[in-house]
Design an enzyme around this catalytic site. Structure first.
Site: not given
Length: 272
Positions: A47, A105
């Site tokens: 992110y 992830h």
């Protein structure tokens, strides 16, 4: 709403997702959420905002033990040395001594799952992380991790909302006592004008998004992490917890198409 208890951690059912939030905007959003009562903040190395999340937490008067922090390792960093390097970078950016939950992830086709989980377990043994999670794992990957390797998975974070059925994965995880964390719980804003949800919302003096969020959180073993940058949206998501959906509402939601997957990158696994 009581937190979910999993693998020794207490996971607040409603968290703040921070994907696509950056810099000062991200910091302000996390500060606002903590001020409103959020205690579950979700970020990831990919992110690019762990420094902003960390700054917000560092500036908070809350005790560290009262904030659940999740971060994630990207799918091209799953070799043991790469996991360690990614995690050390994340920890430094977050300005923390530990994270509550470290997730894979996305799975990678060439990952050595045994070596990967062994590395994560060592970080847990060192008390650098409190629990291990996965994200975007399908049923076959979950079975390999849980049944073949015996990995102590605290949760699987997956896309889940009123327009996407996740019953097979949810049922399997429930049989193992493992919760689901729903990302994109509001279908990336696509539910705001949804006619059937709007009709339910009018009945309850709520919004379609609040109806969709409460539908998720009414399910056993499900947490949700809607992205909400504006304070008003954060507050609205908290207020969704007060909604009382009835059987008629649930029947309407059950009748909606459930095949709308919004997150499906080229490197995704084969979905069940």
């Amino acid at each position: 709403m009581n937190p979910l208890q999993t693998q020794g951690i207490s996971l607040p059912r409603l968290g703040l997702g921070t994907f696509r939030m950056q810099g000062d905007d991200c910091r302000a959003a996390v500060e606002s959420a903590l001020d409103l009562g959020y205690r579950h903040i979700d970020t990831a190395a990919m992110y690019g905002n762990e420094d902003a999340v960390g700054a917000a937490i560092a500036g908070s008067t809350l005790a560290r033990k009262d904030i659940h922090v999740t971060t994630k390792v990207w799918h091209d960093q799953l070799a043991p040395a790469a996991i360690k390097a990614s995690f050390e970078t994340s920890l430094a950016k977050l300005q923390l001594d530990y994270v509550d939950l470290l997730m894979v992830h996305w799975p990678a086709k060439d990952m050595d799952m045994s070596a990967m989980f062994d590395t994560l377990l060592k970080l847990k043994e060192q008390k650098r992380i409190r629990a291990i999670g996965v994200s975007n794992f399908n049923l076959s990957l979950l079975r390999s991790a849980i049944e073949d390797i015996g990995a102590p998975i605290a949760c699987n974070q997956i896309e889940y909302h009123v327009l996407l059925d996740q019953t097979p994965v949810r049922s399997y995880l429930a049989s193992k006592g493992i919760p689901v964390v729903a990302y994109c719980p509001l279908a990336q804003g696509k539910l705001a004008e949804h006619p059937q949800l709007a009709a339910i919302a009018v009945k309850h003096g709520a919004t379609p998004a609040q109806v969709a969020l409460k539908w998720l959180l009414d399910q056993d073993g499900v947490a949700a992490i809607p992205k909400a940058q504006r304070r008003a949206s954060q507050q609205a998501n908290l207020q969704a917890l007060q909604l009382q959906l009835d059987e008629a509402d649930r029947r309407i939601i059950a009748s909606l198409p459930k095949d709308r997957r919004l997150v499906n990158p080229a490197f995704a696994p084969a979905w069940d």
